[in-house]
Design a protein around this motif. Sequence first.
Motif, mmCIF file in Angstrom:
data_model
loop_
_atom_site.group_PDB
_atom_site.id
_atom_site.type_symbol
_atom_site.label_atom_id
_atom_site.label_comp_id
_atom_site.label_asym_id
_atom_site.label_seq_id
_atom_site.Cartn_x
_atom_site.Cartn_y
_atom_site.Cartn_z
ATOM 1 N N UNK A 229 0.829 -1.211 0.000
ATOM 2 C CA UNK A 229 0.000 0.000 0.000
ATOM 3 C C UNK A 229 0.861 1.259 0.000
ATOM 4 N N UNK A 230 1.949 1.223 0.751
ATOM 5 C CA UNK A 230 2.853 2.378 0.794
ATOM 6 C C UNK A 230 3.410 2.669 -0.594
ATOM 7 N N UNK A 231 3.778 1.603 -1.297
ATOM 8 C CA UNK A 231 4.328 1.772 -2.643
ATOM 9 C C UNK A 231 3.283 2.336 -3.605
ATOM 10 N N UNK A 232 2.073 1.794 -3.553
ATOM 11 C CA UNK A 232 1.034 2.284 -4.472
ATOM 12 C C UNK A 232 0.660 3.736 -4.170
ATOM 13 N N UNK A 233 0.619 4.089 -2.895
ATOM 14 C CA UNK A 233 0.331 5.484 -2.533
ATOM 15 C C UNK A 233 1.424 6.394 -3.082
ATOM 16 N N UNK A 234 2.673 5.999 -2.843
ATOM 17 C CA UNK A 234 3.800 6.814 -3.306
ATOM 18 C C UNK A 234 3.772 6.977 -4.827
ATOM 19 N N UNK A 235 3.601 5.859 -5.542
ATOM 20 C CA UNK A 235 3.685 5.918 -7.003
ATOM 21 C C UNK A 235 2.523 6.718 -7.598
ATOM 22 N N UNK A 236 1.340 6.530 -7.016
ATOM 23 C CA UNK A 236 0.186 7.284 -7.538
ATOM 24 C C UNK A 236 0.376 8.772 -7.278
ATOM 25 N N UNK A 237 0.826 9.108 -6.075
ATOM 26 C CA UNK A 237 1.055 10.524 -5.775
ATOM 27 C C UNK A 237 2.090 11.124 -6.725
ATOM 28 N N UNK A 238 3.138 10.352 -6.990
ATOM 29 C CA UNK A 238 4.205 10.861 -7.854
ATOM 30 C C UNK A 238 3.719 11.056 -9.292
ATOM 31 N N UNK A 239 3.000 10.098 -9.836
ATOM 32 C CA UNK A 239 2.623 10.186 -11.254
ATOM 33 C C UNK A 239 1.326 10.965 -11.473
ATOM 34 N N UNK A 240 0.395 10.882 -10.532
ATOM 35 C CA UNK A 240 -0.967 11.356 -10.822
ATOM 36 C C UNK A 240 -1.332 12.662 -10.146
#
Length: 370
Positions: free
Chosen positions: A322-333
């Motif tokens: 979940x931490x990874x998906x939150x980070x990646x979504x915040x970064x890209x989206x």
Amino acid sequence: MKTLTNFALLSLLALSAVLAIDFVTQPSVAAYNPGKQTSAEDTLKEFAAIRPIDVHVHVFKTDPSFQALLERLQLKLIDILVMDDTLPYRKQLAPQIKDAFALVGSSHGHVALCTTFDPYRFGDSSFTADAIKQIDQNFAQGAIAVKIWKNIGMEIKNSDGKFIMADDPKFAPIYKDIAKHGKTLMSHQAEPDVAWGPPDPSDPSWSYYQENPQWFLYNKSGFPSKQEILQARDHVLAENPDLRMVGVHLGSMEKSLDDIASHLDRYPNFAVDTAARMEYLMITPPEKVRAFLIKYQDRVLYGTDLDYLPDADVKDVLQDWQTTYVRDWKFLATDETVEYHGRQIHGLKLPAPVLQKIFRSNAQHWIPGV
Ligand SMILES: [Zn+2]
């Protein structure tokens, strides 16, 4: 293979501070961003709404709470098999395939399989025929892709004592077979630049080589250069225009978007995934990354390299994922910030159609059957 264990832990620690606050009070973290700072939970809702596909994970078991996460995030995974004679649970192919199909079967459509063949049997006279027979069997069972790994180019030697390369004639019929079945080759060739040295503790992959010194080639003689390995990979692309190849880990060109771009221009059958290399994008100038992802919006697939190892605790796994998906979504989206090694990285806020491609439809196009 997860290549950033230490880094993942560090980023987990770094982000957990932010997330812990978010989970409890959901404040706006004004110190990082004058605008909004969405909670982890709401960020995961945005992520789930795109019905994401993570094209690069290594899952060795499941659990009701893991399955629940997949359902809550509307997440589809491509589980990738690797033969690795340095890890006990990756040494044998047959049990890996059996376990993987059991996982696929129990996932209610959330997991698809990228199989592999056993390159350590390269010296067998029946190597090529056996590999084809086995992957064809796996295709018939539902596998949608085939992985080759860095042990080709960096570990396995032929009977003359030379490192085998991806463009070895013994592999050619295997590539033809994959193309003939309309399947995709997932290619992990070479490693980040830092594997060849010099030592660089600031490199996002550095901690991996602390933990896995067998892949750190600095001051070791006799190994092929990174360039030789990638040239062999490029040769496969040129020789097999009908074969779709996804170069995982940004095609091992993690420090040069220009290099990736020129490969994408030259080889229409080539795409890349982001697995375990998002950190390199985070430390590249954001305008450059944004322009690259918009220009090549049809050629980049979202992948993480997240894993669920046989001995892992499911609570840690759920937290890490979940931490990874939150980070990646915040970064890209989004235009919010994420933290990397104490630096605040501003989100790219890519246009919605681009996000739809990177997080979902490129996977469907490049890896049909997912
Ligand atoms: Zn991997």
